[in-house]
Design a protein around this motif. Sequence first.
Motif, PDB file in Angstrom:
ATOM      1  N   GLY A 145      62.609   7.258  74.919  1.00 45.16           N
ATOM      2  CA  GLY A 145      61.418   7.404  75.650  1.00 45.16           C
ATOM      3  C   GLY A 145      60.864   8.907  75.386  1.00 45.16           C
ATOM      4  O   GLY A 145      61.492   9.841  74.961  1.00 45.16           O
ATOM      5  N   VAL A 146      59.641   9.057  75.818  1.00 45.98           N
ATOM      6  CA  VAL A 146      58.828  10.465  75.244  1.00 45.98           C
ATOM      7  C   VAL A 146      59.591  11.277  76.347  1.00 45.98           C
ATOM      8  O   VAL A 146      59.886  11.276  77.430  1.00 45.98           O
ATOM      9  N   GLY A 147      59.909  12.422  75.550  1.00 43.79           N
ATOM     10  CA  GLY A 147      60.362  13.622  76.196  1.00 43.79           C
ATOM     11  C   GLY A 147      61.906  13.611  76.643  1.00 43.79           C
ATOM     12  O   GLY A 147      62.460  14.278  77.518  1.00 43.79           O
ATOM     13  N   THR A 148      62.645  12.512  76.236  1.00 48.91           N
ATOM     14  CA  THR A 148      64.047  12.320  76.826  1.00 48.91           C
ATOM     15  C   THR A 148      64.874  12.752  75.780  1.00 48.91           C
ATOM     16  O   THR A 148      64.697  12.363  74.470  1.00 48.91           O
ATOM     17  N   THR A 149      65.946  13.658  76.239  1.00 48.74           N
ATOM     18  CA  THR A 149      67.239  13.884  75.318  1.00 48.74           C
ATOM     19  C   THR A 149      68.474  13.633  76.092  1.00 48.74           C
ATOM     20  O   THR A 149      68.289  13.775  77.308  1.00 48.74           O
ATOM     21  N   ILE A 150      69.582  13.385  75.371  1.00 51.47           N
ATOM     22  CA  ILE A 150      70.521  13.076  76.226  1.00 51.47           C
ATOM     23  C   ILE A 150      71.666  13.916  75.487  1.00 51.47           C
ATOM     24  O   ILE A 150      71.800  14.068  74.037  1.00 51.47           O
ATOM     25  N   ARG A 151      72.343  14.751  76.510  1.00 51.20           N
ATOM     26  CA  ARG A 151      73.497  15.521  75.895  1.00 51.20           C
ATOM     27  C   ARG A 151      74.554  14.994  75.315  1.00 51.20           C
ATOM     28  O   ARG A 151      75.341  13.937  76.434  1.00 51.20           O
ATOM     29  N   LYS A 152      75.357  15.071  74.480  1.00 51.17           N
ATOM     30  CA  LYS A 152      76.381  14.226  73.991  1.00 51.17           C
ATOM     31  C   LYS A 152      77.736  15.253  73.480  1.00 51.17           C
ATOM     32  O   LYS A 152      77.184  16.629  73.264  1.00 51.17           O
ATOM     33  N   TRP A 153      78.785  14.843  73.452  1.00 44.46           N
ATOM     34  CA  TRP A 153      79.938  15.670  72.894  1.00 44.46           C
ATOM     35  C   TRP A 153      81.015  14.675  72.083  1.00 44.46           C
ATOM     36  O   TRP A 153      81.039  13.682  72.300  1.00 44.46           O
ATOM     37  N   MET A 154      81.686  15.476  71.301  1.00 40.07           N
ATOM     38  CA  MET A 154      82.729  14.690  70.403  1.00 40.07           C
ATOM     39  C   MET A 154      83.916  15.910  70.486  1.00 40.07           C
ATOM     40  O   MET A 154      83.756  16.921  70.124  1.00 40.07           O
ATOM     41  N   GLN A 155      85.165  15.178  69.966  1.00 39.01           N
ATOM     42  CA  GLN A 155      86.200  15.940  69.508  1.00 39.01           C
ATOM     43  C   GLN A 155      86.334  15.594  67.937  1.00 39.01           C
ATOM     44  O   GLN A 155      86.255  14.594  67.383  1.00 39.01           O
ATOM     45  N   VAL A 156      86.420  16.843  67.227  1.00 40.47           N
ATOM     46  CA  VAL A 156      86.604  16.841  65.651  1.00 40.47           C
ATOM     47  C   VAL A 156      87.941  17.269  65.482  1.00 40.47           C
ATOM     48  O   VAL A 156      88.110  18.441  65.735  1.00 40.47           O
ATOM     49  N   ARG A 157      88.738  16.626  64.580  1.00 38.42           N
ATOM     50  CA  ARG A 157      89.770  16.968  64.062  1.00 38.42           C
ATOM     51  C   ARG A 157      89.728  17.274  62.615  1.00 38.42           C
ATOM     52  O   ARG A 157      89.076  16.634  61.872  1.00 38.42           O
ATOM     53  N   CYS A 158      90.123  18.537  62.085  1.00 41.99           N
ATOM     54  CA  CYS A 158      90.068  18.782  60.699  1.00 41.99           C
ATOM     55  C   CYS A 158      91.458  18.998  60.184  1.00 41.99           C
ATOM     56  O   CYS A 158      92.220  20.220  60.630  1.00 41.99           O
ATOM     57  N   GLY A 159      92.204  18.227  59.638  1.00 40.62           N
ATOM     58  CA  GLY A 159      93.431  18.283  59.316  1.00 40.62           C
ATOM     59  C   GLY A 159      94.480  18.374  60.268  1.00 40.62           C
ATOM     60  O   GLY A 159      94.315  17.726  61.320  1.00 40.62           O
ATOM     61  N   ALA A 160      95.503  19.469  60.136  1.00 41.73           N
ATOM     62  CA  ALA A 160      96.373  19.770  61.492  1.00 41.73           C
ATOM     63  C   ALA A 160      95.858  20.555  62.361  1.00 41.73           C
ATOM     64  O   ALA A 160      96.517  21.199  63.260  1.00 41.73           O
ATOM     65  N   GLU A 161      94.715  21.308  62.286  1.00 41.71           N
ATOM     66  CA  GLU A 161      93.793  22.009  63.156  1.00 41.71           C
ATOM     67  C   GLU A 161      93.707  21.502  64.574  1.00 41.71           C
ATOM     68  O   GLU A 161      93.686  20.183  64.627  1.00 41.71           O
ATOM     69  N   PRO A 162      93.782  22.434  65.474  1.00 40.24           N
ATOM     70  CA  PRO A 162      93.546  21.905  66.891  1.00 40.24           C
ATOM     71  C   PRO A 162      92.061  21.140  66.921  1.00 40.24           C
ATOM     72  O   PRO A 162      91.123  21.895  66.301  1.00 40.24           O
TER      73      PRO A 162
END
Length: 547
Positions: free
Chosen positions: A26-43
Amino acid sequence: RASTRTMRAVNTTNKRTTAGSSGEHGVGTTIRKWMQVRCGAEPPRRLAWYDPSPDVALDNMLRAACRVSADDKYLLCELGGLPVAVSSSLPTGQTFELVRTIRRADIDEIARATAAGEPVSGADALVLVDPVSTGAVVAYQTVHRMGLQIICVWSESIPDELKGFVAKGMAVPYAGVITHVKGELAKTVAAIRALGIPLAACIVGCETGVTLGDLLSEALRLPTNGTLKTGLRRNKYAQTEAVRSAGLEACYQMQAETIEGVEAFIAAWRPTPYRAVVKPVEGAGSDGVSIVDTPDGVRRAFHALEGTKNVLGLTNYSVLLQEYLKGEEYVVDTVTRDGVHKCVAIWKYDKRVYNGAPVVYFGMQLLPIEAEPALAEMVRYTTGVLDALAIVQGCCHTEIMLVERGPVLVEVNCRVHGGEGTWAPMAEAALGYSAVSALLDCAIDPAAFAALPAVPTNFAVHVMEAKLRSPVQGILKKINAERWEAITKLRSYSSSCVMVSEGKPISKTVDACSASGNVNLIHESLEVLREDYKTFHQLVEDGLFEV
């Protein structure tokens, strides 16, 4: 962490979107999202964004967080390897893996390097610990199928005489050869990094390299099972206790370092009729395994193993005393990526008493999941075992006994199926892939791994491996030509690997390591396959080797 500039770009973009765009929210609507990202064996890194926003903003944030340059390509994958598009419409609260695109050599470069006996240049490298037996097949396919270089690392455990255990035609040139010294992990890691070649993965080729494989993969920040539970991955006693603690079916057992420990087992374990298994705590290929029928047999088997070296060159510091599991034996081969387990093969063993030894391999048959009603439960049990051992990456070769109370663990070998890898072409004929190819897909090509089925099914052909065994020992005078010709003319005969030669010593076959070779049988008809398998063993029994 994403740079301030990148985050500012995302916020600015969202302000524009909020002010003047309309879409699914809808007009003017934003949703805040999040993710976990793994890069190799890094935390794992936690990232947040607003939806909708330009894909490039999320791309920039992922690159900054995982230190991927603008010139490098990557894939964003679900756990298990399935690539997804980088888009602000991604679901929130998910864990993803960022996989850098591997640099591979093309066909022409592989051909040139092979002709010159050199490593392929300009390609990333796979670190391979103890590349012998099936590990040599992994090395060969890494170069010739995947177009990568191999860095060979010899563990401190592998005997010098085992380093040449490479089948004819499987040898490849290495980009580097490093010999690890116990307790000097930092030096080994530094030597690998000093080669200056980007690393794709670290894989174990042989049982001797399991412990070092965990140490190296963790230290090199590559996909790893980690070192927290490394002890479970070599010690067969600890494996079974971990499985029992996880609430899964497990055999009765004790671990003995002294005769007093043996006596405690004898006092506690009193089945009727009496039967028990005595074997090394760390071993391979049924080496040193005894099945005994009396308490005195337990004592004798313990003393026979105490302080000796096994086939891998490791000292038998402790002996495993176990309940005898009466039933049929299977092996479940799995490959795991990010904790997603895939069963890539189920083999049914044919083991018999031979030359006075209790567990001599006569052969094995590759089974589709639908071949027997209990196989689906067996696969579920096996994945539970892997979880109990904290297996989240790589190949495992798990031996299971199907007994009256269900599947019960014999042992897990935390590396690719052994036996020189001669079974791999049979698996590929039946399924289109093998544990070797699946392992490389897991390490190098996540999309290909994601496309693999969860269990083996829809066979194109039926296959069996038939083991060549010897009832004689001495200097081999000749292989009976008439009987060998009859074997090669079997309707299902595909190929063979003969490990003995005329004029050289031959040993009586008493375990997997003393087998004289094997024959691969492949046919569209399961009936023909079984008939040929029976004929093969009769020809061997009639006398194939003469001393």
